[in-house]
Structures are given as structure tokens and as C-alpha cells.
Design a protein around this motif. Structure first.
Motif, PDB file in Angstrom:
ATOM      1  N   CYS A   8       0.824  -1.219   0.000  1.00  0.00           N
ATOM      2  CA  CYS A   8       0.000   0.000   0.000  1.00  0.00           C
ATOM      3  C   CYS A   8       0.852   1.260   0.000  1.00  0.00           C
ATOM      4  N   GLY A   9       2.065   1.171  -0.564  1.00  0.00           N
ATOM      5  CA  GLY A   9       2.903   2.358  -0.705  1.00  0.00           C
ATOM      6  C   GLY A   9       2.424   3.217  -1.858  1.00  0.00           C
ATOM      7  N   LYS A  10       3.306   4.078  -2.360  1.00  0.00           N
ATOM      8  CA  LYS A  10       2.917   5.000  -3.434  1.00  0.00           C
ATOM      9  C   LYS A  10       2.517   4.261  -4.698  1.00  0.00           C
ATOM     10  N   VAL A  11       3.284   3.215  -5.062  1.00  0.00           N
ATOM     11  CA  VAL A  11       2.971   2.466  -6.276  1.00  0.00           C
ATOM     12  C   VAL A  11       1.672   1.691  -6.107  1.00  0.00           C
ATOM     13  N   GLY A  12       1.544   0.945  -5.005  1.00  0.00           N
ATOM     14  CA  GLY A  12       0.326   0.187  -4.758  1.00  0.00           C
ATOM     15  C   GLY A  12      -0.901   1.072  -4.682  1.00  0.00           C
ATOM     16  N   SER A  13      -0.772   2.230  -4.033  1.00  0.00           N
ATOM     17  CA  SER A  13      -1.902   3.162  -3.916  1.00  0.00           C
ATOM     18  C   SER A  13      -2.296   3.707  -5.279  1.00  0.00           C
ATOM     19  N   SER A  14      -1.297   4.019  -6.113  1.00  0.00           N
ATOM     20  CA  SER A  14      -1.580   4.519  -7.457  1.00  0.00           C
ATOM     21  C   SER A  14      -2.312   3.482  -8.295  1.00  0.00           C
ATOM     22  N   ILE A  15      -1.874   2.221  -8.190  1.00  0.00           N
ATOM     23  CA  ILE A  15      -2.519   1.137  -8.930  1.00  0.00           C
ATOM     24  C   ILE A  15      -3.954   0.955  -8.447  1.00  0.00           C
ATOM     25  N   ALA A  16      -4.144   0.953  -7.116  1.00  0.00           N
ATOM     26  CA  ALA A  16      -5.480   0.779  -6.554  1.00  0.00           C
ATOM     27  C   ALA A  16      -6.417   1.896  -6.999  1.00  0.00           C
ATOM     28  N   SER A  17      -5.911   3.121  -7.014  1.00  0.00           N
ATOM     29  CA  SER A  17      -6.719   4.261  -7.424  1.00  0.00           C
ATOM     30  C   SER A  17      -7.149   4.144  -8.879  1.00  0.00           C
ATOM     31  N   GLU A  18      -6.210   3.776  -9.739  1.00  0.00           N
ATOM     32  CA  GLU A  18      -6.500   3.649 -11.173  1.00  0.00           C
ATOM     33  C   GLU A  18      -7.531   2.549 -11.431  1.00  0.00           C
ATOM     34  N   LEU A  19      -7.338   1.398 -10.779  1.00  0.00           N
ATOM     35  CA  LEU A  19      -8.234   0.268 -11.018  1.00  0.00           C
ATOM     36  C   LEU A  19      -9.597   0.481 -10.361  1.00  0.00           C
ATOM     37  N   ASN A  20      -9.626   1.193  -9.249  1.00  0.00           N
ATOM     38  CA  ASN A  20     -10.885   1.492  -8.575  1.00  0.00           C
ATOM     39  C   ASN A  20     -11.793   2.336  -9.460  1.00  0.00           C
ATOM     40  N   LEU A  21     -11.183   3.251 -10.236  1.00  0.00           N
ATOM     41  CA  LEU A  21     -11.952   4.087 -11.156  1.00  0.00           C
ATOM     42  C   LEU A  21     -12.670   3.257 -12.208  1.00  0.00           C
ATOM     43  N   GLU A  22     -12.128   2.075 -12.487  1.00  0.00           N
ATOM     44  CA  GLU A  22     -12.692   1.247 -13.552  1.00  0.00           C
ATOM     45  C   GLU A  22     -13.645   0.182 -13.021  1.00  0.00           C
ATOM     46  N   GLY A  23     -13.963   0.238 -11.717  1.00  0.00           N
ATOM     47  CA  GLY A  23     -15.007  -0.611 -11.178  1.00  0.00           C
ATOM     48  C   GLY A  23     -14.601  -2.012 -10.785  1.00  0.00           C
ATOM     49  N   HIS A  24     -13.298  -2.271 -10.631  1.00  0.00           N
ATOM     50  CA  HIS A  24     -12.858  -3.600 -10.211  1.00  0.00           C
ATOM     51  C   HIS A  24     -13.094  -3.791  -8.710  1.00  0.00           C
ATOM     52  N   GLU A  25     -13.238  -5.042  -8.294  1.00  0.00           N
ATOM     53  CA  GLU A  25     -13.394  -5.392  -6.882  1.00  0.00           C
ATOM     54  C   GLU A  25     -11.996  -5.626  -6.300  1.00  0.00           C
ATOM     55  N   ILE A  26     -11.554  -4.735  -5.417  1.00  0.00           N
ATOM     56  CA  ILE A  26     -10.146  -4.700  -5.006  1.00  0.00           C
ATOM     57  C   ILE A  26      -9.986  -4.987  -3.519  1.00  0.00           C
ATOM     58  N   SER A  27      -8.982  -5.813  -3.209  1.00  0.00           N
ATOM     59  CA  SER A  27      -8.514  -5.993  -1.835  1.00  0.00           C
ATOM     60  C   SER A  27      -7.060  -5.557  -1.775  1.00  0.00           C
ATOM     61  N   VAL A  28      -6.676  -4.832  -0.715  1.00  0.00           N
ATOM     62  CA  VAL A  28      -5.293  -4.395  -0.555  1.00  0.00           C
ATOM     63  C   VAL A  28      -4.715  -5.015   0.712  1.00  0.00           C
ATOM     64  N   VAL A  29      -3.443  -5.388   0.644  1.00  0.00           N
ATOM     65  CA  VAL A  29      -2.773  -6.068   1.753  1.00  0.00           C
ATOM     66  C   VAL A  29      -1.463  -5.368   2.067  1.00  0.00           C
TER      67      VAL A  29
END
Length: 451
Positions: A8-29
Motif C-alpha cells: 500500500c505504498g505510493k505504487v500500490g496506492s496509485s494502482i489501486a486508485s487507477e483500477l478502482n476508477l474502472e469498477g474492479h473489486e479490489i482488496s489491498v494487503v
């Protein structure tokens, strides 16, 4: 898709943000409770505190039902091991952040064992993006479609250009091989029609093959040649990858780096570059090393503040293309106000590249988005659709399609033949179609027409 992101660092947060915009079901660890909490509260994602390289934590995150795991921690070894454990837990596809070039070079040996669909290196990705910008030194942004066959290139129109005061329908488009797709004028954005008149200072986006675009820009007095003498401020990983790429293309590269041990490494690893040990913030050093005469300068130091400050200084003394690496997106409003020419966000680029890859993975149905670029501060989207079957938009003249407002079909790739379509052209199955729109939420090609 069900996606697990480890880290959940800068890279992970950026990826989560981008994919969240597209409606994917996301879990972060992540093992950091604060990082998990912050991301889970800011996005619509499930947060799991724990070691993402362990089987039990991955199962808790939903690995048995997940379509994809993305390992984006700061350590390559953990990322690769997380992918291996994810496969054991039942995840079909994995993506790993891998920064060490030694690992990257050997990944092909274990790719199948890991179930690894993709490995991405944020620094290499940033270097590739900067290299493209330096190839067209006058470009503000460059986005590639159809695997690089077609590019969307944004430039500023100088006051002395021949197209100033000219309606688009009267602009020489090299027999239909070039199209001006968008125009930014101050804070306003336009997807122009043929009656639109270009002003000096407008920022236009042009779609064409790279070699055709170069001819067009030359004809309309926009200097856009390749940067041949480049200075890189900072000798980190981005500079390392970028210097190697630029030298292969024939550019002269100079790297200024403060750390003597790093300078020794760079001298051995990149014999074609000139390595200068010194402080990149030392103005007298920069002048003595020729920043006034360089074609391109990239500020690639570790601290955003230093990159921003030195770029502001350089703007006043050189006409070189200036590229600034910034990791913290909160600086963007300041940089916009200061008219920074080119800003590179390595972490955000990683998220965008992974999102594009996932779209390609989902290619089923009549037509699907293969690439998506958010342009002009997210005011415009450029989408690349693959047409897999007949539909109500195929084999119909474009002028007969009831297209939505503020939308253009800007390019059709038909088996490698590039068509900048006119009203009588039609879309056919197996075509790749590029659409530019101010409408949001298009997921299939049929969405371009009014219902």
C-alpha cells in the motif's frame, strides 16, 4: 475483476486508485496498519493487515476467488514470492513490480512457474516515457496506440505558425494523414470541427504516424526535432535506464550526480555517458556543464522539491526541453500555475500501464477497450477499441452514425493500414478504432452512439 494488491505504498496506492476508477473489486494487503487504513478509507476497497507473501493472509484477502494479484511492495523478492504463493492459493494471473535489472533479465526462466502475466519496473517505465518525449522535443505529451503505429502528440502552436487564424478545414493535413483532435485554450477544452479557428498559444493534440507527424509539424513551423544533447540531473535508476536508451538512439548524454560511489557505478555501467560528480543544485556547476546549450534536461533527483526548484531556475536560462520527475501528485496545482512543460509521475505511470494491460486481458464480447488514456487533466479520454464482431456501428458510414456530442472517431487501424476516417468510411470487424471523447464511462464501441 477481483484483484488483490499487495503493498500500500505510493505504487500500490496509485494502482489501486487507477483500477478502482474502472469498477474492479479490489482488496489491498500490507503489514502497515496505517497504510491499509488510509487506502481503505480513501477508496472503495477491502483492507487486510498482514504479510501478503503468506498463504493464510492471501486466502483472507480472497485469493481463492481472485482473478489477479498485483505485488507492488518495495522489495522485488517479496513481490516475486507473493506471486508464487498466490498461484498456490488459486490465483490465475499475477503481476509483479520488479526494479532490479538482474531479476528482470532472468524472469523469462520462471515466468510460467510464477503464473506471472506481467512484470513492471516503475523507473524503466518512466525512462521510456521520457525517452519518447525527448524524441519529439517540442511535444508536451505523447500517447501511443496500435502498438506504437499511431501517436497522439500534444504541442503548443507558436504565434508565427502558418495555421494561426486558419479554420481546421483549411489546414493542410497532408492528404488526410494528419488530424487535429483536441484544442486547449486557457482552461477551455475543445474537440473541434472543421470551422474551428486556431490561435497562437493553443495546445493542440495531433494524431498521425510518427514520421507523418514530424513532416506536419515542420510544415506549420513547430520545432519538434530529436534532443541530441541531453543532461540528466541525478544518477538514480530512472537516469540509469534513460541514459542507456538515449545513447542507443545516438544522443550525447551527461549525468550529474552528487554521490561519488554512484558516479563510479554509472561510469562502469554506462561507458557512453559523461558522468560529472557534483551538486545538481549548484547553479555555477550547471552553467559550466552547458545547460544553456543542451537540447533536453531532465530533473530526476530523489526529492520532488529539488526537481521543481531547479526546473524553475532552468526555465529562465535555457531553451532546452525540460522534464521534471515528481512523485507527489499534490504538487500538480503549483506546477500547472508555473507552466511546467513536462511532468513525469513514475508511480502513476505504473498504475496506468497495469490498467491498460488488464483491459486487454478482459477482451471478450463484440468490442472492448484495449487502451485508455486520460488527457488534458482528465477532461478528455482517448480509447482504443478492438472490434471483435458485427454490431450496429459496423459497416455503416460514420456520417450516418448518431454519435454522442463531444466525440470523434479519430483513427481506424485495419490490418496495419491507418485510416483517419471521413464521413463515408465504415468500421469493420477486426478493426482497431480510436475514439476521442469528453464523455466518460464508455466501455464498448456501441457506447459511442446515442440510444
Amino acid at each position: 475483476m477481483r484483484i488483490i494488491i499487495v503493498g500500500c505504498g505510493k505504487v500500490g496506492s496509485s494502482i489501486a486508485s487507477e483500477l478502482n476508477l474502472e469498477g474492479h473489486e479490489i482488496s489491498v494487503v500490507d503489514i502497515d496498519h496505517g497504510a491499509v487504513d488510509k487506502l481503505a478509507n480513501s477508496l472503495d476497497v477491502l483492507g487486510i493487515e498482514g504479510n501478503g507473501a503468506t498463504y493464510d493472509v492471501l486466502v483472507e484477502a480472497g485469493a481463492e476467488y481472485a482473478d489477479l494479484l498485483i505485488a507492488a511492495t518495495a522489495r522485488d523478492e517479496i513481490n516475486l514470492y507473493s506471486c508464487l504463493m498466490a498461484k498456490a492459493a488459486g490465483v490465475t494471473h499475477t503481476i509483479a513490480r520488479v526494479r532490479n535489472p538482474e531479476y528482470t533479465n532472468d524472469l523469462y526462466r520462471i515466468k510460467e512457474h510464477l503464473g506471472l502475466s506481467m512484470a513492471i519496473n516503475p523507473e524503466q517505465t518512466a525512462a521510456n516515457e521520457i525517452s519518447r518525449l525527448l524524441r519529439f522535443s517540442g511535444a508536451l505529451e505523447i500517447d501511443s496506440f496500435s502498438k506504437g503505429v499511431v501517436e497522439l502528440i500534444k504541442v503548443t502552436v507558436p504565434q508565427n505558425s502558418s495555421i494561426v487564424g486558419t479554420a481546421l478545414s483549411k489546414v493542410d493535413n497532408l492528404r488526410g494523414k494528419v488530424r487535429i483532435c483536441t484544442v486547449e485554450r486557457g482552461d477551455e477544452m475543445f474537440i473541434p470541427n472543421g470551422d474551428f479557428v486556431i490561435n497562437g498559444g493553443d495546445r493542440i493534440s495531433v494524431v498521425a504516424k510518427p514520421e507523418i507527424a514530424a513532416k506536419f509539424f515542420k510544415r506549420i513551423s513547430i520545432a519538434i526535432g530529436r534532443s541530441k544533447d541531453v543532461i540528466l540531473l541525478g544518477g538514480g535508476k530512472v537516469s540509469f535506464y534513460l541514459a542507456k536508451t538515449l545513447i542507443k538512439s545516438g544522443a550525447n548524454v551527461k549525468i550529474i550526480e552528487k554521490n561519488p560511489e554512484r558516479c563510479n557505478f554509472l561510469s562502469e555501467a554506462i561507458p557512453g555517458a559523461v558522468i560529472i560528480q557534483g551538486d545538481c543544485m549548484d547553479q555555477s556547476l550547471l552553467l559550466s556543464e552547458g545547460v544553456e546549450h543542451a537540447d533536453g534536461i531532465a530533473a530526476l533527483m530523489d526529492y520532488d522539491e529539488e526537481n521543481i526548484i531547479i526546473t524553475m531556475y532552468l526555465k529562465g536560462i535555457t531553451k532546452a526541453k525540460l522534464i521534471t520527475k515528481v512523485n507527489n501528485a499534490s504538487f500538480d496545482p503549483l506546477l500547472h500555475d508555473q507552466n511546467f512543460e513536462c511532468i513525469i509521475h513514475p508511480k502513476s505511470l505504473t498504475g496506468e500501464y497495469i490498467a491498460r494491460y488488464i483491459r486487454a486481458m478482459q477482451n471478450t464480447g463484440d468490442s472492448n477497450v484495449e487502451s485508455l488514456y486520460r488527457l488534458n487533466d482528465d477532461k478528455v479520454e482517448a480509447l482504443e477499441f478492438k472490434v471483435n464482431a458485427e454490431s450496429r456501428v459496423t459497416n455503416v458510414p460514420i456520417m450516418s452514425l448518431n454519435l454522442k456530442a463531444n466525440l470523434q472517431i479519430i483513427c481506424i487501424n485495419r490490418g496495419g493500414k491507418i485510416i483517419l476516417p471521413q464521413g463515408t468510411d465504415v468500421i469493420k470487424p477486426e478493426d482497431t478504432v480510436i475514439v476521442l471523447t469528453m464523455q466518460k464511462g464508455l466501455s464498448k464501441l456501441e457506447d459511442i452512439v446515442k440510444r
